[in-house]
Design an enzyme around this catalytic site. Structure first.
Site, short mmCIF file in Angstrom:
data_model
loop_
_atom_site.label_atom_id
_atom_site.label_comp_id
_atom_site.label_asym_id
_atom_site.label_seq_id
_atom_site.Cartn_x
_atom_site.Cartn_y
_atom_site.Cartn_z
N GLY B 50 0.81 -1.22 0.00
CA GLY B 50 0.00 0.00 0.00
C GLY B 50 0.84 1.25 0.00
O GLY B 50 0.32 2.36 0.08
N CYS B 51 2.15 1.09 -0.08
CA CYS B 51 3.02 2.26 -0.13
C CYS B 51 3.71 2.31 -1.49
O CYS B 51 4.06 1.28 -2.04
CB CYS B 51 4.09 2.17 0.94
SG CYS B 51 3.44 1.96 2.60
N GLN B 52 3.93 3.53 -2.04
CA GLN B 52 4.71 3.66 -3.26
C GLN B 52 6.18 3.38 -2.96
O GLN B 52 6.94 2.95 -3.80
CB GLN B 52 4.57 5.08 -3.83
CG GLN B 52 4.36 5.09 -5.35
CD GLN B 52 4.39 6.48 -5.96
OE1 GLN B 52 5.44 7.10 -6.04
NE2 GLN B 52 3.25 6.96 -6.39
N SER B 53 6.54 3.65 -1.71
CA SER B 53 7.89 3.31 -1.27
C SER B 53 7.81 2.01 -0.48
O SER B 53 6.75 1.61 -0.04
CB SER B 53 8.42 4.43 -0.38
OG SER B 53 7.43 4.83 0.53
#
Ligand SMILES: Cc1ncc(COP(=O)(O)O)c(C=O)c1O
Lengths: 404, 140
Positions: B50-53
């Site tokens: 759920g994180c771009q990173s």
């Protein structure tokens, strides 16, 4: 010379502020902004002649049908298609690609080969993978080099008499590379393969002539070229469109329906099941009219200048690397700063009112090629200015200082 | 200090800044002080989706307290985790399960994050609480 002041005046959104700063919109490759001429066309439709098309006897329906069909002809003229029924209205590039990929299911057999480039958008990879799963066809990939250009010698070697289809984008959304599609098409045709070109990123910058290119399918999205979202077009050569089965069933696409058998309508309606995005199609026509009035030659020249200037200024930032350094590029710059995550840069730029995109840009294979999680992508349109480039460069420097 | 007090302290700290640029600078500082996860725990299993990173979190018990370590490839994300870990690490699992997360709204973090980052924040909180649930069962 473009009258930038006048042009910017056409785009109401460019006057707004973001986080208390004037908006600097550099995410044009994701979606472009809409001039008031197009917004007016949308308002005019809903205020004056909103009606369903091709089926009403009444005046509004007739007016809406006329305007919608006029838009189709504007699109035909713009892309220089031989016939207006070779222009299929779609909901966008993705829809156009899926329509063709689905249609080829019955035309392919196990062992047939599909050639695709290494720098495709996911929407020009996944539908073909699904097609391969359905048919047993095999996907072959034209590799790219460090500059972000396709290795054409490899392409020659991938082609064979098993090749049935070739797919390639005209311009890469992640890198801005302009691909040699004329050569790709010519070579594929020598072996009897059909070619689909994803023109989503080219269309805002380059006026493609589908007859001169001799391309079999060409597909674009209106929202990347000053039009609204949810509408686009698929060009297909008449002979191919006749060969492909319909994509969706419904109203509008039939000639006669009984429970025993249905016969399909002629082109283009065969591929336009259901009530289309009527207003969107008309607004797409208005967007093309707007851009053509400015002229694509002028737009290309201006954007090329912006690209050169932005490239030169960004490269002055310490540790900045640009991905995609092809000789022929549209005004897209993908970059990273050594030691900094692109997502962090994008976050700080946003606080400064600067809209860029960060991430893999729906082109994960390209990121894997460079071994990076993603990039920051600034994409320029003809309404951007050198002053905005300066704001971007200052913002990037500030972000770098904060983040390192 | 209990979770509630730590959360109040964080809210106080954030209220000292006038603008979001300063808050980001502070988060970047916090990111640099994040208790780092041991490299051996940086596995795909420990990645939060759920994180771009990328975000890795590891939890382990120290007596009756749950201790979190983490890392991310993006520094602002590290700052966000650092805030969460400060509030939830070194606490009893049951307290972590029971804790509310209103302080996130009070410091206005969510509305100043991009949608992907806000999603990431929600996933991070969920993950910390899941660890607490797992360890609570173990303690029982
Ligand atoms: C090269 C390319 N192909 C396809 C698409 C998909 O376009 P749409 O989402 O409008 O269908 C995009 C949009 O980002 C693109 O850049």
């Amino acid at each position: 010379m473009l009258d930038i002041k006048k042009i910017r005046g056409d785009f109401p959104i460019l006057n707004r502020e973001v986080n208390g700063k004037p908006l600097v919109y550099l995410d044009n490759a994701a979606t472009s902004q809409t001039p008031k001429q197009v917004i007016d066309a949308i308002v005019d439709y809903y205020e004056n002649y909103n009606a369903n098309i091709h089926r009403g006897v009444h005046a509004l329906s007739q007016e809406a049908t006329d305007k919608y069909e006029q838009a189709r002809i504007k699109i035909q003229k713009h892309f220089n298609a031989a016939k207006s029924h070779e222009i299929i209205f779609t909901s966008g590039t993705t829809h156009g690609i899926n329509l063709v990929a689905s249609g080829f299911t019955s035309l392919l057999k196990a062992g047939d080969e599909i050639v695709v480039s290494a720098m495709e958008h996911h929407s020009n990879i996944v539908p073909w993978q699904m097609l391969c799963e359905r048919t047993g066809a095999v996907l072959k990939v034209i590799p790219m080099n460090d500059e972000g250009e396709l290795v054409m010698q490899q392409y020659d070697q991938l082609l064979s008499d098993r090749t049935q289809l070739v797919f390639c984008n005209h311009v890469s959304n992640a890198l801005g590379t302009v691909n040699p599609i004329a050569e790709i098409i010519e070579k594929a045709h020598k072996l009897g393969a059909a070619v689909l070109v994803d023109g989503a990123q080219a269309a805002p910058h380059i006026k493609a002539d589908v007859q001169a290119l001799d391309v079999d399918f060409y597909t674009v999205s209106a929202h990347k070229m000053c039009g609204p979202t949810g509408v686009g077009m698929l060009y297909g050569k008449e002979e191919w469109l006749n060969k492909l089965p319909p994509y969706q069933g419904g109203g509008e696409m039939i000639a006669e329906v009984t429970f025993e058998k249905t016969t399909y309508a002629d082109l283009p309606h065969k591929f336009e099941a259901g009530t289309p995005n009527i207003c969107g199609g008309i607004a797409f026509g208005a967007a093309l009219a707007y851009m053509n009035a400015i002229s694509f030659d002028q737009i290309a020249e201006y954007e090329h200048d912006l690209l050169e200037y932005a490239t030169q200024e960004l490269l002055k930032v310490e540790g900045l690397r640009i991905y995609g350094t092809a000789k022929k590029k549209t005004s897209v710059i993908s970059f990273n700063i050594e030691g900094v995550h692109p997502y962090d840069i994008g976050t700080i730029l946003d606080k400064l009112g600067i809209a860029v995109r960060t991430g893999h840009h729906c082109a994960q294979p390209i990121m894997d090629f460079y071994g990076i999680p993603g990039t920051v992508r600034a994409s320029f349109s003809f309404y951007n200015t050198k002053d905005e480039v300066d704001v971007l460069v200052e913002g990037v420097k500030r972000a770098r200082n904060m983040l390192l | 200090m209990g979770i509630k007090e730590i959360q109040e302290e964080i809210v106080d700290e954030f209220s000292m800044f006038d603008d979001w640029m300063q808050r980001y600078e502070y988060m970047i500082e916090l990111g640099k002080s994040l208790p780092l996860i041991d490299e051996k725990y940086k596995t795909d299993d420990n990645i939060i989706k759920g994180c771009q990173s990328k975000v890795w979190v590891h939890a382990e018990l120290d007596g009756d307290r749950l201790v979190f370590t983490a890392d991310s490839d993006a520094i602002i994300t590290k700052g966000i985790i650092a805030i969460l870990i400060r509030a939830f690490s070194n606490q009893k699992p049951q307290d972590i399960i029971d804790a509310d997360t209103d302080f996130i709204d009070e410091i206005g973090l969510k509305e100043h994050l991009s949608p992907t980052r806000a999603n990431g924040l929600v996933s991070m909180i969920k993950q910390l609480k899941l660890y607490a649930v797992a360890y609570q069962t173990q303690l029982n």
